[in-house]
Design an enzyme around this catalytic site. Structure first.
Site, PDB file in Angstrom:
ATOM      1  N   HIS A 137       0.678  -1.227  -0.180  1.00  0.00           N
ATOM      2  CA  HIS A 137       0.019   0.025  -0.065  1.00  0.00           C
ATOM      3  C   HIS A 137       0.967   1.473   0.025  1.00  0.00           C
ATOM      4  O   HIS A 137       1.860   1.350   0.608  1.00  0.00           O
ATOM      5  CB  HIS A 137      -1.019  -0.079   1.128  1.00  0.00           C
ATOM      6  CG  HIS A 137      -0.522   0.127   2.355  1.00  0.00           C
ATOM      7  ND1 HIS A 137      -1.180  -0.203   3.689  1.00  0.00           N
ATOM      8  CD2 HIS A 137       0.559   0.968   2.880  1.00  0.00           C
ATOM      9  CE1 HIS A 137      -0.431   0.399   4.888  1.00  0.00           C
ATOM     10  NE2 HIS A 137       0.517   0.720   4.188  1.00  0.00           N
ATOM     11  N   GLU A 142      -4.969   0.549  -0.378  1.00  0.00           N
ATOM     12  CA  GLU A 142      -4.570  -0.717  -0.123  1.00  0.00           C
ATOM     13  C   GLU A 142      -4.758  -1.583  -1.357  1.00  0.00           C
ATOM     14  O   GLU A 142      -5.264  -1.078  -2.566  1.00  0.00           O
ATOM     15  CB  GLU A 142      -5.551  -1.573   0.823  1.00  0.00           C
ATOM     16  CG  GLU A 142      -5.672  -0.680   2.117  1.00  0.00           C
ATOM     17  CD  GLU A 142      -4.550  -1.185   3.194  1.00  0.00           C
ATOM     18  OE1 GLU A 142      -3.445  -1.487   2.673  1.00  0.00           O
ATOM     19  OE2 GLU A 142      -4.955  -1.255   4.353  1.00  0.00           O
TER      20      GLU A 142
HETATM   21  C1  GLP Z   1       1.713   2.956   7.024  1.00  0.00           C
HETATM   22  C2  GLP Z   1       1.116   4.246   6.734  1.00  0.00           C
HETATM   23  C3  GLP Z   1       1.893   4.651   5.302  1.00  0.00           C
HETATM   24  C4  GLP Z   1       3.331   4.295   5.526  1.00  0.00           C
HETATM   25  C5  GLP Z   1       3.487   2.793   5.633  1.00  0.00           C
HETATM   26  C6  GLP Z   1       4.823   2.196   5.653  1.00  0.00           C
HETATM   27  O1  GLP Z   1       0.671   2.099   7.445  1.00  0.00           O
HETATM   28  N1  GLP Z   1      -0.197   4.355   6.351  1.00  0.00           N
HETATM   29  O2  GLP Z   1       1.574   6.070   5.088  1.00  0.00           O
HETATM   30  O3  GLP Z   1       4.008   5.012   4.476  1.00  0.00           O
HETATM   31  O4  GLP Z   1       2.460   2.197   6.306  1.00  0.00           O
HETATM   32  O5  GLP Z   1       5.123   2.448   7.220  1.00  0.00           O
HETATM   33  P1  GLP Z   1       6.606   2.459   7.938  1.00  0.00           P
HETATM   34  O6  GLP Z   1       7.698   3.223   7.226  1.00  0.00           O
HETATM   35  O7  GLP Z   1       6.350   2.497   9.473  1.00  0.00           O
HETATM   36  O8  GLP Z   1       6.835   1.113   7.314  1.00  0.00           O
END
Ligand code: GLP
Length: 239
Positions: A137, A142
């Site tokens: 996503h 999603e």
């Molecule tokens: C989250 C957010 C995203 C984010 C992604 C990755 O659920 N909705 O905007 O970029 O997942 O997060 P992370 O960088 O903590 O792996």
């Protein structure tokens, strides 16, 4: 373009430099920034450089990318809270510069319309910095998303609800998100997608090796004329 860096620090320095260069060049640039673990060092480096070089962010406009529905801005774990801690607060960004989803709104569709209008009014996003979920996503777009969509409310994938617990100290029900649509991210003049660490290696392989479709929304960014997939060596390990 896909760029692989030796480590997370080099990746973050590259992304931070892109933001700094844009802000220096365009005083009223529109930035759309993701929350999450991945961009944390990028934001730290942006703040450090801005302070060291006295770079003004006073006319920069920030739009929200996504938010957990029902999780208010003061709750650690909300996307707004993260950005407030990491970048808005340290740079002294005024509330009037920030156009974020109010995920506590009673009418979330109206909230989506409000953000859609703001993005049009500011004439689009100059730079969107996004992460990638373990399911591919982007924001909360999603798998299965309509790539032509604008801001919308989404029922979160099970993977997202489970992985999202990492942002909260106590178990928190995460069932819905509110997010910019894929089309709005794709209309940004430049998109940086950051991925770091071994846990992202499998989804990066799918993003870059599988046919582009809404099964892995991050794949769309590879078709953006100014789209960058920025990886550290661990995230690139399965390519
Ligand atoms: C989250 C957010 C995203 C984010 C992604 C990755 O659920 N909705 O905007 O970029 O997942 O997060 P992370 O960088 O903590 O792996």
């Amino acid at each position: 373009m896909v760029a692989t860096f030796k480590n997370y620090r080099d990746l973050s320095a590259f992304a931070a430099n892109k933001i700094i260069r844009l802000v220096k060049h365009k005083k009223n640039a529109v930035l759309c920034l993701a929350a999450g673990d991945t961009p944390a060092l990028t934001y730290h480096l942006v703040v450090e450089t801005a302070k060291r070089e006295a770079i003004s962010f006073s006319e920069i406009i920030f739009t929200g990318l996504d938010e957990w529905v029902g999780i208010g801005p003061d709750i650690p774990g909300s996307c707004y809270h993260f950005l407030q801690q990491k970048i808005f607060g340290p740079l002294g960004i005024k509330k009037t510069q920030i156009h974020f989803f109010n995920s506590m709104a009673t009418d979330l569709q109206q909230e989506c319309n409000r953000i859609n209008t703001i993005i049009q009014t500011v004439r689009g996003i100059d730079l969107a910095l996004v992460g990638i979920g373990l399911n591919g996503h982007v924001g909360f777009n999603e798998p299965g998303i309509d790539p032509a969509g604008s801001a919308h409310v989404v029922t979160l994938d099970e993977v997202t609800s489970i992985v999202g617990q990492k942002y909260f100290k106590t178990n928190t029900a995460l069932s819905k998100g509110i997010t910019l649509g894929m089309a709005q991210i794709m209309q940004a003049r430049e998109v940086l997608l950051l991925a770091a660490g071994t846990k992202k290696a499998a989804i990066i392989r799918r993003t870059l090796k599988e046919d582009i479709s809404n099964a892995v929304p991050a794949g769309f960014i590879t078709t953006h004329p100014n789209g960058w997939i920025l990886l550290d060596e661990e995230a690139a390990a399965e390519l």
